[in-house]
Scaffold this motif. Sequence first.
Motif, short mmCIF file in Angstrom:
data_model
loop_
_atom_site.label_atom_id
_atom_site.label_comp_id
_atom_site.label_asym_id
_atom_site.label_seq_id
_atom_site.Cartn_x
_atom_site.Cartn_y
_atom_site.Cartn_z
N GLY A 128 0.85 -1.55 -0.31
CA GLY A 128 0.37 -0.26 0.03
C GLY A 128 0.80 1.38 -0.15
N TYR A 129 2.39 1.39 0.00
CA TYR A 129 3.34 2.34 0.47
C TYR A 129 3.64 3.00 -1.36
CZ TYR A 129 3.72 0.59 5.38
OH TYR A 129 3.73 0.64 6.05
N ARG A 130 3.08 3.56 -1.58
CA ARG A 130 3.42 4.85 -3.04
C ARG A 130 4.70 5.84 -2.57
NH1 ARG A 130 0.65 1.93 -5.11
NH2 ARG A 130 -2.04 2.21 -4.93
N TYR A 131 5.10 5.63 -3.25
CA TYR A 131 6.68 6.79 -3.51
C TYR A 131 7.01 7.14 -4.78
CZ TYR A 131 9.99 3.31 -4.92
OH TYR A 131 10.28 1.98 -5.99
N LEU A 132 7.34 9.34 -4.73
CA LEU A 132 8.08 9.10 -6.17
C LEU A 132 9.48 9.29 -5.93
CD1 LEU A 132 5.91 12.86 -5.66
CD2 LEU A 132 5.52 10.95 -6.87
N SER A 133 9.47 8.58 -6.84
CA SER A 133 11.47 8.61 -7.54
C SER A 133 11.76 9.62 -8.06
CB SER A 133 11.52 7.28 -8.76
OG SER A 133 12.62 7.32 -9.54
N ARG A 134 13.01 10.18 -6.74
CA ARG A 134 13.93 11.09 -7.44
C ARG A 134 14.53 11.70 -8.71
NH1 ARG A 134 17.10 11.88 -1.02
NH2 ARG A 134 14.84 12.24 -0.55
N LYS A 135 14.90 9.62 -9.49
CA LYS A 135 15.46 10.16 -10.62
C LYS A 135 14.21 10.47 -11.61
CE LYS A 135 17.81 6.79 -13.08
NZ LYS A 135 18.89 5.27 -13.11
N ASP A 136 12.96 9.38 -11.56
CA ASP A 136 11.85 10.08 -13.29
C ASP A 136 10.78 10.81 -12.98
OD1 ASP A 136 10.34 8.38 -11.72
OD2 ASP A 136 11.12 6.49 -13.18
N GLY A 137 10.93 10.84 -11.25
CA GLY A 137 9.77 11.38 -11.08
C GLY A 137 7.99 11.30 -11.13
N LYS A 138 8.71 10.11 -11.08
CA LYS A 138 7.11 8.82 -11.71
C LYS A 138 6.82 8.09 -9.87
CE LYS A 138 7.70 7.84 -15.74
NZ LYS A 138 8.37 6.33 -17.46
#
Length: 94
Positions: A12-22
Amino acid sequence: FLLNSLCGAMTGYRYLSRKDGKEYTAACTFEDYWFAAASSPKSQIIDLFNQAVAYDSTLAGYGQRILDLPDVPLEPYLGASGATGPSGAEVSFA
């Protein structure tokens, strides 16, 4: 039981990638865990548990089950010649 709960919660955890912003959904991966010779495996499991609870307090209910685990020494499971750690260096218990 702890790993099952943690892995179930992670989906259930979501995160934003610092690499591609997705945005990505977290998932468990399983790797060997190398216990350090400086302390007992149980004390290291307690430390990992405390880190998990600091991140997700819903896991706190497992505390007594963690404390109920036997405090088994690591050395008998390493064999006579010792074991190698992740770096390939031999781990010796004298």
